[in-house]
Design a protein around this motif. Structure first.
Motif, PDB file in Angstrom:
ATOM      1  N   THR A 135      45.277  69.811  45.608  1.00  0.00           N
ATOM      2  CA  THR A 135      43.798  69.740  45.451  1.00  0.00           C
ATOM      3  C   THR A 135      43.013  68.410  45.510  1.00  0.00           C
ATOM      4  N   ALA A 136      43.828  67.549  45.334  1.00  0.00           N
ATOM      5  CA  ALA A 136      43.276  66.132  45.199  1.00  0.00           C
ATOM      6  C   ALA A 136      44.464  65.175  45.576  1.00  0.00           C
ATOM      7  N   CYS A 137      44.476  64.764  46.787  1.00  0.00           N
ATOM      8  CA  CYS A 137      45.158  63.516  47.072  1.00  0.00           C
ATOM      9  C   CYS A 137      44.618  62.378  47.420  1.00  0.00           C
ATOM     10  N   ALA A 138      45.472  61.177  46.934  1.00  0.00           N
ATOM     11  CA  ALA A 138      44.827  59.850  46.964  1.00  0.00           C
ATOM     12  C   ALA A 138      45.885  58.841  46.725  1.00  0.00           C
ATOM     13  N   GLU A 139      46.033  57.755  47.168  1.00  0.00           N
ATOM     14  CA  GLU A 139      46.926  56.735  46.784  1.00  0.00           C
ATOM     15  C   GLU A 139      47.051  56.412  45.414  1.00  0.00           C
ATOM     16  N   ILE A 140      48.381  56.264  45.166  1.00  0.00           N
ATOM     17  CA  ILE A 140      48.836  55.987  43.793  1.00  0.00           C
ATOM     18  C   ILE A 140      47.857  54.836  43.111  1.00  0.00           C
ATOM     19  N   ASP A 141      47.513  53.900  43.700  1.00  0.00           N
ATOM     20  CA  ASP A 141      46.800  52.920  43.078  1.00  0.00           C
ATOM     21  C   ASP A 141      45.457  53.589  42.894  1.00  0.00           C
ATOM     22  N   PHE A 142      44.979  54.283  43.378  1.00  0.00           N
ATOM     23  CA  PHE A 142      43.624  54.970  43.155  1.00  0.00           C
ATOM     24  C   PHE A 142      43.689  55.726  41.683  1.00  0.00           C
ATOM     25  N   TRP A 143      44.964  56.734  41.711  1.00  0.00           N
ATOM     26  CA  TRP A 143      44.957  57.357  40.477  1.00  0.00           C
ATOM     27  C   TRP A 143      45.110  56.432  39.119  1.00  0.00           C
ATOM     28  N   ASN A 144      46.122  55.346  39.273  1.00  0.00           N
ATOM     29  CA  ASN A 144      46.213  54.422  38.232  1.00  0.00           C
ATOM     30  C   ASN A 144      45.186  53.623  37.751  1.00  0.00           C
ATOM     31  N   ARG A 145      44.398  53.480  38.641  1.00  0.00           N
ATOM     32  CA  ARG A 145      43.096  52.466  38.489  1.00  0.00           C
ATOM     33  C   ARG A 145      42.043  53.266  37.523  1.00  0.00           C
ATOM     34  N   TYR A 146      42.119  54.664  37.879  1.00  0.00           N
ATOM     35  CA  TYR A 146      41.018  55.570  37.202  1.00  0.00           C
ATOM     36  C   TYR A 146      41.866  56.111  35.909  1.00  0.00           C
ATOM     37  N   GLY A 147      42.944  55.458  35.332  1.00  0.00           N
ATOM     38  CA  GLY A 147      43.350  56.221  34.267  1.00  0.00           C
ATOM     39  C   GLY A 147      44.519  57.263  34.394  1.00  0.00           C
ATOM     40  N   ARG A 148      44.729  57.694  35.485  1.00  0.00           N
ATOM     41  CA  ARG A 148      45.748  58.913  35.882  1.00  0.00           C
ATOM     42  C   ARG A 148      47.073  58.103  36.291  1.00  0.00           C
ATOM     43  N   TRP A 149      47.964  57.936  35.351  1.00  0.00           N
ATOM     44  CA  TRP A 149      48.993  57.088  35.528  1.00  0.00           C
ATOM     45  C   TRP A 149      49.861  58.261  36.217  1.00  0.00           C
ATOM     46  N   VAL A 150      50.512  57.676  37.327  1.00  0.00           N
ATOM     47  CA  VAL A 150      51.299  58.389  38.298  1.00  0.00           C
ATOM     48  C   VAL A 150      52.302  57.826  38.613  1.00  0.00           C
ATOM     49  N   ASN A 151      53.698  58.218  38.505  1.00  0.00           N
ATOM     50  CA  ASN A 151      54.876  57.363  38.892  1.00  0.00           C
ATOM     51  C   ASN A 151      55.097  57.740  40.327  1.00  0.00           C
ATOM     52  N   ARG A 152      55.366  56.393  41.188  1.00  0.00           N
ATOM     53  CA  ARG A 152      55.838  56.505  42.437  1.00  0.00           C
ATOM     54  C   ARG A 152      57.096  57.462  42.526  1.00  0.00           C
ATOM     55  N   GLY A 153      56.551  58.498  43.790  1.00  0.00           N
ATOM     56  CA  GLY A 153      57.964  59.407  44.069  1.00  0.00           C
ATOM     57  C   GLY A 153      58.037  60.764  43.226  1.00  0.00           C
ATOM     58  N   THR A 154      56.835  61.242  42.259  1.00  0.00           N
ATOM     59  CA  THR A 154      57.021  62.190  41.426  1.00  0.00           C
ATOM     60  C   THR A 154      56.158  63.345  42.234  1.00  0.00           C
ATOM     61  N   THR A 155      56.340  64.389  42.027  1.00  0.00           N
ATOM     62  CA  THR A 155      55.554  65.532  42.697  1.00  0.00           C
ATOM     63  C   THR A 155      54.555  66.188  41.792  1.00  0.00           C
TER      64      THR A 155
END
Length: 75
Positions: A55-75
Motif C-alpha cells: 500500500t505504500a512503497c518508497a525508498e528506504i532512505d525516505f522511510w528512515n528520514r521520516y522516522g519509520r526505521w526499515v532494515n534493508r532487505g526486510t519484507t
C-alpha cells in the motif's frame, strides 16, 4: 545461470501474463497500482509480483528520514 537483470525481466513478463489472464487478476493489480501510482508500469508490475498487498512503497532512505526505521532487505 541468468543474471539478476534477466531474472527481473522474466518476473515482470510472468506477472504481466498473470494479470492479463483474467479480469480478477487485473483488478487486483490495479488496486496495488492505485496505492503506488507514482511508479512506472514496470515497477508496478514488480511491486505487485513481490507483494500484491503493498500500500505504500518508497525508498528506504525516505522511510528512515521520516522516522519509520526499515532494515534493508526486510519484507
Amino acid at each position: 545461470m541468468p543474471s539478476k537483470s534477466e531474472l527481473i525481466v522474466q518476473l515482470a513478463a510472468h506477472t504481466a501474463r498473470q494479470i492479463s489472464a483474467n479480469s480478477g487478476n487485473y483488478m487486483a493489480f490495479l488496486t496495488t497500482a492505485a496505492h503506488n501510482f507514482k511508479y512506472n508500469f514496470r515497477d508496478q508490475l514488480l511491486i505487485y509480483a513481490q507483494k500484491p498487498d503493498a500500500t505504500a512503497c518508497a525508498e528506504i532512505d525516505f522511510w528512515n528520514r521520516y522516522g519509520r526505521w526499515v532494515n534493508r532487505g526486510t519484507t
